[in-house]
Design a protein around this motif. Structure first.
Motif, mmCIF file in Angstrom:
data_model
loop_
_atom_site.group_PDB
_atom_site.id
_atom_site.type_symbol
_atom_site.label_atom_id
_atom_site.label_comp_id
_atom_site.label_asym_id
_atom_site.label_seq_id
_atom_site.Cartn_x
_atom_site.Cartn_y
_atom_site.Cartn_z
ATOM 1 N N GLN A 193 0.833 -1.189 0.000
ATOM 2 C CA GLN A 193 0.000 0.000 0.000
ATOM 3 C C GLN A 193 0.872 1.244 0.000
ATOM 4 O O GLN A 193 2.089 1.181 0.194
ATOM 5 C CB GLN A 193 -0.930 -0.027 1.209
ATOM 6 C CG GLN A 193 -1.893 -1.223 1.187
ATOM 7 C CD GLN A 193 -2.906 -1.158 2.300
ATOM 8 O OE1 GLN A 193 -3.580 -0.153 2.485
ATOM 9 N NE2 GLN A 193 -3.005 -2.239 3.075
ATOM 10 N N TYR A 194 0.256 2.388 -0.234
ATOM 11 C CA TYR A 194 1.004 3.634 -0.325
ATOM 12 C C TYR A 194 1.685 3.938 1.021
ATOM 13 O O TYR A 194 1.173 3.628 2.100
ATOM 14 C CB TYR A 194 0.087 4.785 -0.738
ATOM 15 C CG TYR A 194 -1.053 5.046 0.215
ATOM 16 C CD1 TYR A 194 -0.945 5.989 1.228
ATOM 17 C CD2 TYR A 194 -2.252 4.350 0.100
ATOM 18 C CE1 TYR A 194 -1.977 6.225 2.110
ATOM 19 C CE2 TYR A 194 -3.295 4.575 0.984
ATOM 20 C CZ TYR A 194 -3.148 5.514 1.985
ATOM 21 O OH TYR A 194 -4.178 5.735 2.871
ATOM 22 N N SER A 195 2.876 4.509 0.937
ATOM 23 C CA SER A 195 3.650 4.947 2.108
ATOM 24 C C SER A 195 4.073 3.817 3.034
ATOM 25 O O SER A 195 4.293 4.025 4.220
ATOM 26 C CB SER A 195 2.855 5.995 2.915
ATOM 27 O OG SER A 195 2.599 7.136 2.120
ATOM 28 N N GLU A 215 7.482 12.153 -4.803
ATOM 29 C CA GLU A 215 7.165 12.056 -3.380
ATOM 30 C C GLU A 215 5.778 12.648 -3.127
ATOM 31 O O GLU A 215 5.321 13.531 -3.862
ATOM 32 C CB GLU A 215 8.237 12.805 -2.558
ATOM 33 C CG GLU A 215 9.648 12.286 -2.759
ATOM 34 C CD GLU A 215 9.835 10.870 -2.279
ATOM 35 O OE1 GLU A 215 8.976 10.381 -1.511
ATOM 36 O OE2 GLU A 215 10.817 10.241 -2.677
ATOM 37 N N THR A 217 4.601 9.563 -2.583
ATOM 38 C CA THR A 217 4.354 8.176 -2.968
ATOM 39 C C THR A 217 4.486 8.030 -4.476
ATOM 40 O O THR A 217 4.140 8.945 -5.232
ATOM 41 C CB THR A 217 2.950 7.727 -2.524
ATOM 42 O OG1 THR A 217 2.744 6.378 -2.902
ATOM 43 C CG2 THR A 217 1.863 8.590 -3.159
ATOM 44 N N THR A 218 4.992 6.895 -4.916
ATOM 45 C CA THR A 218 5.169 6.634 -6.340
ATOM 46 C C THR A 218 3.812 6.408 -6.996
ATOM 47 O O THR A 218 3.011 5.613 -6.516
ATOM 48 C CB THR A 218 6.051 5.383 -6.537
ATOM 49 O OG1 THR A 218 7.276 5.586 -5.849
ATOM 50 C CG2 THR A 218 6.335 5.143 -7.995
ATOM 51 N N ASP A 219 3.548 7.086 -8.106
ATOM 52 C CA ASP A 219 2.264 6.930 -8.790
ATOM 53 C C ASP A 219 2.406 6.168 -10.098
ATOM 54 O O ASP A 219 1.519 6.182 -10.934
ATOM 55 C CB ASP A 219 1.628 8.298 -9.060
ATOM 56 C CG ASP A 219 2.414 9.101 -10.092
ATOM 57 O OD1 ASP A 219 3.591 8.753 -10.333
ATOM 58 O OD2 ASP A 219 1.857 10.070 -10.632
ATOM 59 N N PRO A 279 3.233 1.444 -7.947
ATOM 60 C CA PRO A 279 2.390 2.417 -7.241
ATOM 61 C C PRO A 279 1.785 1.791 -5.991
ATOM 62 O O PRO A 279 1.618 0.573 -5.903
ATOM 63 C CB PRO A 279 1.296 2.739 -8.276
ATOM 64 C CG PRO A 279 1.821 2.267 -9.581
ATOM 65 C CD PRO A 279 2.734 1.137 -9.291
ATOM 66 N N GLY A 280 1.467 2.633 -5.019
ATOM 67 C CA GLY A 280 0.841 2.135 -3.814
ATOM 68 C C GLY A 280 -0.533 1.542 -4.100
ATOM 69 O O GLY A 280 -1.333 2.121 -4.832
ATOM 70 N N LEU A 282 -4.250 0.825 -3.543
ATOM 71 C CA LEU A 282 -5.263 1.691 -2.946
ATOM 72 C C LEU A 282 -6.036 0.961 -1.859
ATOM 73 O O LEU A 282 -6.190 -0.259 -1.878
ATOM 74 C CB LEU A 282 -6.237 2.173 -4.027
ATOM 75 C CG LEU A 282 -5.618 2.944 -5.193
ATOM 76 C CD1 LEU A 282 -6.680 3.314 -6.199
ATOM 77 C CD2 LEU A 282 -4.896 4.184 -4.692
ATOM 78 N N LYS A 286 -10.148 5.407 -1.468
ATOM 79 C CA LYS A 286 -9.387 5.604 -2.702
ATOM 80 C C LYS A 286 -9.570 4.444 -3.680
ATOM 81 O O LYS A 286 -9.499 4.628 -4.889
ATOM 82 C CB LYS A 286 -7.902 5.763 -2.375
ATOM 83 C CG LYS A 286 -7.565 7.068 -1.675
ATOM 84 C CD LYS A 286 -6.065 7.185 -1.475
ATOM 85 C CE LYS A 286 -5.687 8.507 -0.815
ATOM 86 N NZ LYS A 286 -4.231 8.634 -0.636
#
Length: 511
Positions: A193-195, A215, A217-219, A279-280, A282, A286
């Motif tokens: 997950q993100y972060s 930054e 988070t990678t998208d 990517p994180g 969701l 989200k």
């Protein structure tokens, strides 16, 4: 002399004497069929169904003993009462004459090949005796192979790829492989997950501050590879380069390629492995937002290419969202590649860490659905020092050991990649064979003239896999190829003989 005899008996020029050729050759010894059957069983001690050169010599020595009146038994090789080094060659009636005749025919055939056109005559095929007793040197597959990956590449292009093309394997199951797929470095993919610290983990591993993703988070999907200098290559560019193993990503469309890039930099670790940042995943509100591309499909594509898959969690994100669950389900079949990292563990004390570890294992157990416990590495993989509240003797020692185990796992990737590549190649070959049988069965079920549409609809409705149904609707079953036994036999020979010989002749370069 045995070398010349072996080339005579090996009429297929594949480096082995099979049963039919052996019957013809051994019949010239004058021994009974029962004696020859026993001699074959003793010489073929590994039950391979054929004789290599060493087994052929053993067979000839046993024939010579039998001709001399010696009793042949299964334990003759173990008794030690026979001096095999000084056994005279057996008597093979008519062999010398046939070799001489075949050599004359071979020379005449070469002369006709050179002057046939000038003479105005058409070339006739060589007689059966010439074809069987040819002393022409055998064209062995392994003679021009320099490495295991080079051997797999040639086997794929010569034997497996024709089968895949004939039965549209690339449309139904997996795109055709290219040379870059065999030459590519082992890959490690990070999911979470993100972060949860995926990008920070890569920067910590490389000990650099290179730009990998925006930054905080990678998208996008970012492939970190070795390069002469630091630069970033857009996804549309990298996906069309034939020397890169990412051409298969074109099937996911421009929406994905705009979220894909390659980051190149000089680093000794990247000379051996390639890292894939994602990517994180969701969660919560989200995950209701639809991505513009098939995120699960992309992760599944990378999972098939990767040699190690790292799932990252942190103390504040132990829940597994619906999207994360779909991603983990898409990793089915690659369970042996999965490792779990419990990152940012220095943000809680020892007691909380024990409880959170148990909660993480419980959550994973429901999703992975395997009896084996997945390996979990506990640590804090970042450039900043570990939280001072967790630097006691137990915490510091635990983090150091876990980090050491993880680094050892990463160092072993290049060595294991060779074996894994062979494993994936064999799995693909078997899947291609099954696919060929299914497609040819659909072809055979189609009527010759009337009722094709209704029959195709009935056959399609009986298929369980919905994805395959959608693809089949774009094809006409009566245009499929019938089963080609020669192609199936080539793949069987590749699995039964070529790959074992390849592994026997060429070792893993990292051993």
């Amino acid at each position: 002399m045995y070398k010349e005899w072996f080339e005579v008996a090996d009429s297929d020029n594949d480096g082995r004497v099979t049963g039919n050729n052996a019957i013809k050759f051994l019949s010239m010894s004058g021994l009974s069929r029962q004696d020859l059957k026993l001699i074959w069983a003793i010489a073929d001690s590994k039950r391979q169904g054929y004789l290599g050169f060493k087994e052929f010599i053993c067979c000839m020595q046993l024939v010579s003993l039998a001709q001399g009146g010696h009793e042949i038994s299964h334990d003759i090789l173990l008794k030690g009462d026979v001096d095999f080094e000084n056994i005279k060659p057996p008597r093979m009636e008519g062999l010398d004459e046939l070799i001489e005749i075949s050599m004359d025919l071979y020379n005449d055939h070469n002369m006709m090949s050179q002057f046939g056109d000038n003479a105005g005559g058409s070339l006739k095929p060589a007689p059966i005796t010439f074809q069987w007793f040819s002393s022409k040197p055998s064209q062995k597959f392994l003679s021009h192979v320099t490495s295991v990956q080079d051997g797999l590449k040639k086997l794929y292009n010569q034997k497996l790829k024709p089968l895949e093309v004939a039965y549209c394997f690339n449309d139904f199951v997996s795109p055709l492989l290219t040379n870059s797929d065999f030459d590519a470095k082992p890959m490690v993919m990070l999911l979470g997950q993100y972060s949860t610290g995926k990008t920070s983990f890569i920067k910590h591993l490389l000990k650099c501050r290179a730009h990998i993703g925006p930054e905080p988070t990678t998208d996008r999907f970012v492939v970190i590879m070795s390069g002469t200098d630091e630069r970033s290559v857009p996804g549309n560019t990298i996906a069309v380069q034939a020397d890169m193993p990412f051409t298969g990503l074109n099937t996911f469309g421009t929406a994905f390629l705009s979220k894909f890039e390659c980051s190149q930099m000089p680093h000794h670790l990247l000379e051996h492995i390639t890292l894939v940042d994602t990517p994180g995943v969701l969660s919560g509100e989200k995950q209701r937002t639809q991505r513009a591309y098939d995120f699960t499909g992309v992760t599944s594509w990378f999972a098939a290419k990767c040699d190690l898959i790292l799932l990252l969690f942190d103390p504040h994100k132990l829940d597994i969202s619906d999207e994360f669950k779909r991603v983990i389900y898409s990793l089915r079949g690659h369970d042996d590649k999965i490792r779990v990292i419990f990152n940012k563990a220095d943000q809680v004390d020892t007691q909380q860490l024990m409880r959170l570890y148990g909660a993480l294992m419980w959550s994973l157990g429901k999703v992975l659905n395997t009896p084996e416990v997945v390996r979990v590495y506990i640590g804090s993989f970042k450039d900043k020092p570990v939280n001072e509240d967790f630097t006691g003797p137990i915490g510091k020692e635990l983090f150091e050991k876990e980090q050491g185990d993880l680094l050892s796992d990463l160092k072993d990737i290049p060595k294991k990649a060779c074996d894994r590549r062979i494993n994936e190649f064999v799995k693909r070959a078997r899947a291609a064979k099954i696919h060929a049988y299914i497609v040819s069965h659909l072809k055979n079920e189609m009527p010759a003239f009337f009722g094709k549409a209704s029959t195709q609809q009935r056959l399609t409705d009986n298929l369980e896999d919905e994805f395959v149904k959608e693809i089949l609707r774009g094809y006409s079953f009566d245009r499929f190829d019938k089963l080609k036994p020669k192609m199936i036999q080539d793949v069987d020979d590749m699995l039964g003989y070529d790959i074992p010989d390849l592994l026997k002749s060429l070792r893993n370069p990292y051993d």
